[in-house]
Design a protein around this motif. Structure first.
Motif, short mmCIF file in Angstrom:
data_model
loop_
_atom_site.label_atom_id
_atom_site.label_comp_id
_atom_site.label_asym_id
_atom_site.label_seq_id
_atom_site.Cartn_x
_atom_site.Cartn_y
_atom_site.Cartn_z
N LEU A 1 -15.43 7.51 -8.98
CA LEU A 1 -13.96 7.79 -9.35
C LEU A 1 -13.25 7.61 -7.65
CD1 LEU A 1 -13.16 9.78 -12.55
CD2 LEU A 1 -13.14 7.23 -12.01
N ALA A 2 -13.66 8.65 -7.30
CA ALA A 2 -12.83 8.07 -5.93
C ALA A 2 -12.90 7.32 -5.42
CB ALA A 2 -13.68 9.61 -4.86
N GLU A 3 -13.90 6.35 -5.47
CA GLU A 3 -14.22 5.85 -4.64
C GLU A 3 -13.83 4.41 -4.95
OE1 GLU A 3 -14.78 2.97 -1.23
OE2 GLU A 3 -15.62 4.83 -1.30
N TRP A 4 -13.71 4.45 -6.42
CA TRP A 4 -12.70 3.10 -6.53
C TRP A 4 -11.21 4.03 -6.82
CZ3 TRP A 4 -11.07 3.00 -12.61
CH2 TRP A 4 -10.13 1.56 -13.25
N GLY A 5 -10.98 4.52 -6.96
CA GLY A 5 -9.43 5.22 -6.16
C GLY A 5 -9.09 4.61 -5.35
N LYS A 6 -9.71 4.17 -3.89
CA LYS A 6 -9.36 4.26 -2.39
C LYS A 6 -9.31 2.68 -2.86
CE LYS A 6 -11.67 7.93 0.18
NZ LYS A 6 -12.81 8.26 0.85
N GLU A 7 -10.38 2.35 -3.58
CA GLU A 7 -10.37 0.72 -3.91
C GLU A 7 -8.34 0.39 -4.41
OE1 GLU A 7 -13.19 -1.58 -4.75
OE2 GLU A 7 -14.56 0.20 -3.85
N LEU A 8 -8.32 1.48 -5.32
CA LEU A 8 -6.72 0.83 -6.06
C LEU A 8 -6.21 0.37 -5.21
CD1 LEU A 8 -7.43 2.25 -9.68
CD2 LEU A 8 -7.65 0.32 -9.33
N GLU B 1 -5.91 0.14 -1.95
CA GLU B 1 -6.29 -0.50 -0.78
C GLU B 1 -5.61 -2.27 -0.96
OE1 GLU B 1 -10.18 -1.48 1.10
OE2 GLU B 1 -11.00 0.76 1.56
N SER B 2 -6.34 -2.45 -2.93
CA SER B 2 -5.88 -3.56 -3.33
C SER B 2 -4.49 -3.68 -3.50
CB SER B 2 -6.75 -3.90 -4.12
OG SER B 2 -5.72 -2.84 -5.72
N MET B 3 -3.62 -2.46 -3.72
CA MET B 3 -2.02 -2.51 -4.15
C MET B 3 -1.12 -2.64 -2.15
SD MET B 3 -1.24 -3.01 -7.03
CE MET B 3 0.17 -2.27 -7.70
N ASN B 4 -1.90 -2.34 -1.60
CA ASN B 4 -1.80 -2.38 -0.72
C ASN B 4 -1.62 -3.87 0.65
OD1 ASN B 4 0.03 0.00 -0.38
ND2 ASN B 4 -1.85 1.35 0.52
N SER B 5 -2.32 -4.01 -0.13
CA SER B 5 -3.54 -5.88 0.85
C SER B 5 -1.60 -6.68 0.32
CB SER B 5 -4.23 -6.49 -0.77
OG SER B 5 -3.58 -6.82 -1.75
N TRP B 6 -2.23 -7.86 1.09
CA TRP B 6 -1.48 -8.61 1.11
C TRP B 6 -0.81 -9.86 0.21
CZ3 TRP B 6 -2.43 -13.90 0.03
CH2 TRP B 6 -3.24 -13.56 -0.08
N ARG B 7 -1.52 -9.70 -0.82
CA ARG B 7 -1.64 -9.98 -2.06
C ARG B 7 -0.32 -9.62 -2.86
NH1 ARG B 7 -6.88 -8.95 -4.02
NH2 ARG B 7 -8.05 -10.06 -2.21
N MET B 8 -0.11 -8.58 -2.28
CA MET B 8 0.56 -7.99 -3.27
C MET B 8 2.34 -7.89 -2.39
SD MET B 8 0.34 -5.75 -5.42
CE MET B 8 -1.26 -7.11 -6.67
N MET B 9 2.32 -8.60 -0.92
CA MET B 9 3.53 -8.74 -1.09
C MET B 9 3.69 -10.69 -1.75
SD MET B 9 3.01 -8.29 2.82
CE MET B 9 1.92 -6.29 3.55
N ARG C 1 -1.93 6.40 -10.51
CA ARG C 1 -1.10 7.42 -10.82
C ARG C 1 -1.78 9.07 -11.00
NH1 ARG C 1 3.31 4.65 -12.30
NH2 ARG C 1 2.93 4.59 -14.50
N ILE C 2 -2.98 8.66 -12.10
CA ILE C 2 -4.17 9.15 -12.99
C ILE C 2 -4.68 9.96 -12.10
CG2 ILE C 2 -5.96 9.28 -14.61
CD1 ILE C 2 -4.00 7.82 -16.12
N LEU C 3 -5.45 9.42 -11.27
CA LEU C 3 -6.17 9.42 -10.04
C LEU C 3 -5.88 10.29 -9.14
CD1 LEU C 3 -8.13 6.37 -10.12
CD2 LEU C 3 -9.27 8.13 -10.57
#
Length: 139
Positions: free
Chosen positions: A10-17, A19-27, A45-47
């Motif tokens: 779960l901790a690793e998945w949280g880091k991936e989430l 990263e995904s929200m801070n990626s260029w795709r979110m721009m 928020r939950i994690l």
């Protein structure tokens, strides 16, 4: 990323989430307004409020409704959202095991989620048919 490294936590998945929200795709305009982006924000928020001990429990948290309720309350989210997060994590962990097995067997790896779903369904059907044939031979 599911093929790299150790078992997904779960901790690793949280880091991936994160990263995904801070990626260029979110721009891209409107990307942060998508249903999936909003779901990821809820999961983040939950994690963020979960302790390391709770994250280490992983899917076992599904057997602890009081803990899930407390996590939801602390994150200001419904307990169903915590349950959904754990279920989604569990599904990803199962996909990771399946993908690593396919790689070890030298089988084709999916390139996207649609292909992954189709290959997983095909593999499950094949596995089920083999079980049925084996049972049939016993009688």
């Amino acid at each position: 990323k599911l093929l790299d490294g150790n078992v997904l936590t779960l901790a690793e998945w949280g880091k991936e989430l994160d990263e995904s929200m801070n990626s260029w795709r979110m721009m891209i305009p409107g990307a942060k307004d998508s249903a999936e982006a909003k779901r990821i924000e809820v999961f983040r928020r939950i994690l963020a409020v979960m302790s390391d001990e709770e994250k280490a429990k992983g899917a076992a948290l599904l057997k602890e409704p009081q803990t899930m309720n407390a996590i939801g309350e602390t994150a200001n989210e419904e307990p169903q959202e915590v349950k959904l997060l754990i279920q989604r994590y569990e599904m990803l962990a199962q996909y990771q095991v399946w993908l690593k097995a396919r790689k070890a067997e030298g089988k084709k790896l999916p390139r996207n989620t649609d292909e992954m779903t189709a290959l997983a369904q095909k593999d499950m059907q094949t596995k089920h048919m083999k079980k049925m044939r084996a049972r049939h031979r016993r009688f």
